[in-house]
Structure formats: C-alpha cells, structure tokens
Motif scaffolding. Structure first.
Motif, PDB file in Angstrom:
ATOM      1  N   ARG A 234      71.950  33.322 -33.174  1.00  0.00           N
ATOM      2  CA  ARG A 234      70.548  32.885 -33.106  1.00  0.00           C
ATOM      3  C   ARG A 234      70.548  31.683 -32.167  1.00  0.00           C
ATOM      4  NH1 ARG A 234      67.638  28.706 -34.278  1.00  0.00           N
ATOM      5  NH2 ARG A 234      65.532  28.827 -35.135  1.00  0.00           N
TER       6      ARG A 234
ATOM      7  N   HIS B 169      69.057  28.863 -29.361  1.00  0.00           N
ATOM      8  CA  HIS B 169      67.902  28.095 -28.892  1.00  0.00           C
ATOM      9  C   HIS B 169      68.407  26.892 -28.106  1.00  0.00           C
ATOM     10  CE1 HIS B 169      69.104  25.577 -32.224  1.00  0.00           C
ATOM     11  NE2 HIS B 169      68.177  24.672 -31.931  1.00  0.00           N
TER      12      HIS B 169
ATOM     13  N   ALA C 226      67.684  35.159 -28.496  1.00  0.00           N
ATOM     14  CA  ALA C 226      67.430  33.787 -28.058  1.00  0.00           C
ATOM     15  C   ALA C 226      65.944  33.511 -27.947  1.00  0.00           C
ATOM     16  CB  ALA C 226      68.097  33.533 -26.706  1.00  0.00           C
ATOM     17  N   ALA C 227      65.609  32.253 -28.145  1.00  0.00           N
ATOM     18  CA  ALA C 227      64.234  31.811 -27.931  1.00  0.00           C
ATOM     19  C   ALA C 227      63.967  31.711 -26.437  1.00  0.00           C
ATOM     20  CB  ALA C 227      64.010  30.460 -28.595  1.00  0.00           C
TER      21      ALA C 227
ATOM     22  N   THR D 287      65.469  29.093 -23.710  1.00  0.00           N
ATOM     23  CA  THR D 287      66.892  28.788 -23.880  1.00  0.00           C
ATOM     24  C   THR D 287      67.602  28.942 -22.541  1.00  0.00           C
ATOM     25  OG1 THR D 287      66.825  29.649 -26.147  1.00  0.00           O
ATOM     26  CG2 THR D 287      68.995  29.411 -25.139  1.00  0.00           C
TER      27      THR D 287
ATOM     28  N   ALA E 154      59.692  31.211 -29.047  1.00  0.00           N
ATOM     29  CA  ALA E 154      60.413  30.314 -29.952  1.00  0.00           C
ATOM     30  C   ALA E 154      59.914  30.397 -31.390  1.00  0.00           C
ATOM     31  CB  ALA E 154      60.308  28.879 -29.437  1.00  0.00           C
TER      32      ALA E 154
ATOM     33  N   LEU F 175      61.488  33.371 -33.274  1.00  0.00           N
ATOM     34  CA  LEU F 175      62.942  33.540 -33.291  1.00  0.00           C
ATOM     35  C   LEU F 175      63.470  33.837 -34.689  1.00  0.00           C
ATOM     36  CD1 LEU F 175      65.648  33.453 -31.810  1.00  0.00           C
ATOM     37  CD2 LEU F 175      65.667  30.969 -32.149  1.00  0.00           C
TER      38      LEU F 175
END
Length: 273
Positions: free
Chosen positions: A117, A119, A138-139, A142, A198, A201
């Motif tokens: 995970r 970010h 990923a957000a 990133t 984001a 996520l």
C-alpha cells in the motif's frame, strides 16, 4: 508482535501489526525518518513475516508506511556511522545487505500474498520493497525512484527486484537516471498494479486484500510458490514444474471442493488442505 528497538529508550515500535478479516497489515513505523530501513526495522519486519508464515489465521498481508510516505530506502545516516570502523564499514555493510536481501526474499517466499500500500514516495530500497511484493496499489501523486546513482551509490540490490518487475529498458532508465516517476507511469511500467485517488487508497487495498483472503490459503500458497519458481526456469522445465504443481493442487481437498462447488453452482467451503 515481535519488534526490534533501535534504542532501549525507544517508546514506539518500529513495526505495527493489525489483523482484520484474515488480512495482516504491517506498517513501517519510522515516520520521522521517512520510514527508512534501519537495521532494527529490517529485523522486525523479517521476524514478523516469519511469524505470519506460521499463522493460519492470516491469509493475506498488506505492507504500508506510517506518516506521509511509504519508504525512502536504507537509513543512510546509520550506514555512514560505520565508516568510522577500521574496515571503513565493510563488515557492517555486508551484514546490512545480507539482512536486506533476506527480508526481501522473505516477502517472496512467504506462502501468503503480500500487497504494498504505497503513498508519498518509494525510493531506493523502498522501491525495492514495492517490487518485492506480489501486488502493489499506490495513491495518485506517489513517486518512485532508484536514485542511488545521484549520490554515487548505484541501486544494485533494488535492481534485482526492479528488473524482475519491469522491462529491461524501463529498469535501466530508472537505475541510470535516478529520476522520479509518478504512479501512473509506474502502473504503465508494471511496477504497481494500479494508481488510485489518495482518498480511495485504503478502500482499494482493503477490497483487494479481502478478495484474496477469501480464497483457499493452500491454493494461494501453491500458486505463489509455483509462480516465482517457474519464472527462473527454461520454458520446458517451467512447464514440467507447473504441471507437477497442478497435479499436487488437483489432489488437494480444496480443489475437489472448489470444482464441486462450481459444478453445483454454490459457494465453496475451504478447509485449507
């Protein structure tokens, strides 16, 4: 949960663990140090993965970072201290690289899928960590890089995982330039599976992890091991190995149950054997 302390007075654990619905979330917990991989953190993560390997209640693992980013790579301040030794740090650097390699291989060898995970940033060994996981979400926003070349230290160990995830040209571009790439490009290159807003996520990672956790853990373990082992074999040997894995899987109780449930149009009941 096992954990390693960097200093006896350290109040915060270096690694956090939270279990829910068959998913164990491991969170790198050095936010003030950009979740850099100190010796203590790598020991803690390796030990926790070993414990999870034996924990039948865990069917999937999520690897995350606390604070504003995922992981910035090795702790360069910690590594620099070793230069004061008589051997200019050689023995310590050998120890750290071996520890890091062991940790990365523990992710690959874990009989449960691991999802990164991601970010903020994932750079150097942090990018290696993402590449070592089975899946990664990923957000948006990133950034990823293997920037060692910019400070005179080529990202040779991150290269191992990176070059097994993306094409040679893309890997060499990242390694030779040290430039940051965004999450969308990382997804296009195959470094991550998906880039999401984001604020979505956690939902995206949770849905993916719980979907995987709903499967037979025996089947997941057989499949994950077979996937990585066949990759390193010539085509003919890969088919021979995969065929043996299929036979082993077909003889398992869960395959009998799953195929029967499919034919009978019902939900399977896994026994993980």
């Amino acid at each position: 949960m096992s954990q390693a302390a960097e200093k006896p007075s350290s109040a915060e654990p270096l690694l956090l663990r939270n279990d829910r619905n068959g998913v164990a979330t491991l969170t790198l917990n050095r936010p003030a140090q950009r979740n850099s991989l100190s010796e203590g953190l790598m020991i803690a993560l390796t030990e926790e993965l070993g414990a999870i390997a034996k924990d039948a209640s865990v069917r999937c693992v999520v690897l995350a970072g606390s604070g504003t980013m995922f992981c910035s790579g090795h702790d360069l301040k910690e590594l620099t201290v070793a230069r004061a030794e008589a051997d200019r740090g050689r023995a310590y650097y050998e120890k750290i690289m071996k520890l890091c390699s062991t940790m990365m291989q523990a992710i690959v060898n874990l009989p449960k899928p691991v999802i990164a995970r991601v970010h903020g940033i994932a750079t150097a060994a942090g990018c290696q960590l993402v590449a070592s996981c089975d899946l990664a979400v990923a957000a948006e926003g990133t950034r990823f890089a293997t920037p060692g070349v910019n400070i005179g230290l080529f990202c040779s160990t991150p290269m191992v995982a990176l070059s097994r995830n993306v094409s040679r040209k893309h890997a060499m571009e990242m390694l030779l330039t040290g430039d940051m790439i965004d999450a969308d490009r990382a997804a296009d290159m195959g470094l991550i599976n998906e880039a999401v807003p984001a604020d979505e996520l956690d939902r995206a990672v949770t849905e993916l992890a719980e979907k995987i956790a709903s499967k037979s853990s025996l089947t997941l373990a057989i499949g994950k091991e077979a996937f990585y082992r066949q990759l390193e074999k010539p085509l003919g040997e890969a088919y021979d190995f995969a065929s043996e894995a299929m036979v082993k899987n077909m003889l398992a109780r869960d395959a009998e149950e799953g195929i029967g449930a499919f034919i009978e149009k019902r939900q399977p009941i896994w026994q993980d054997k």
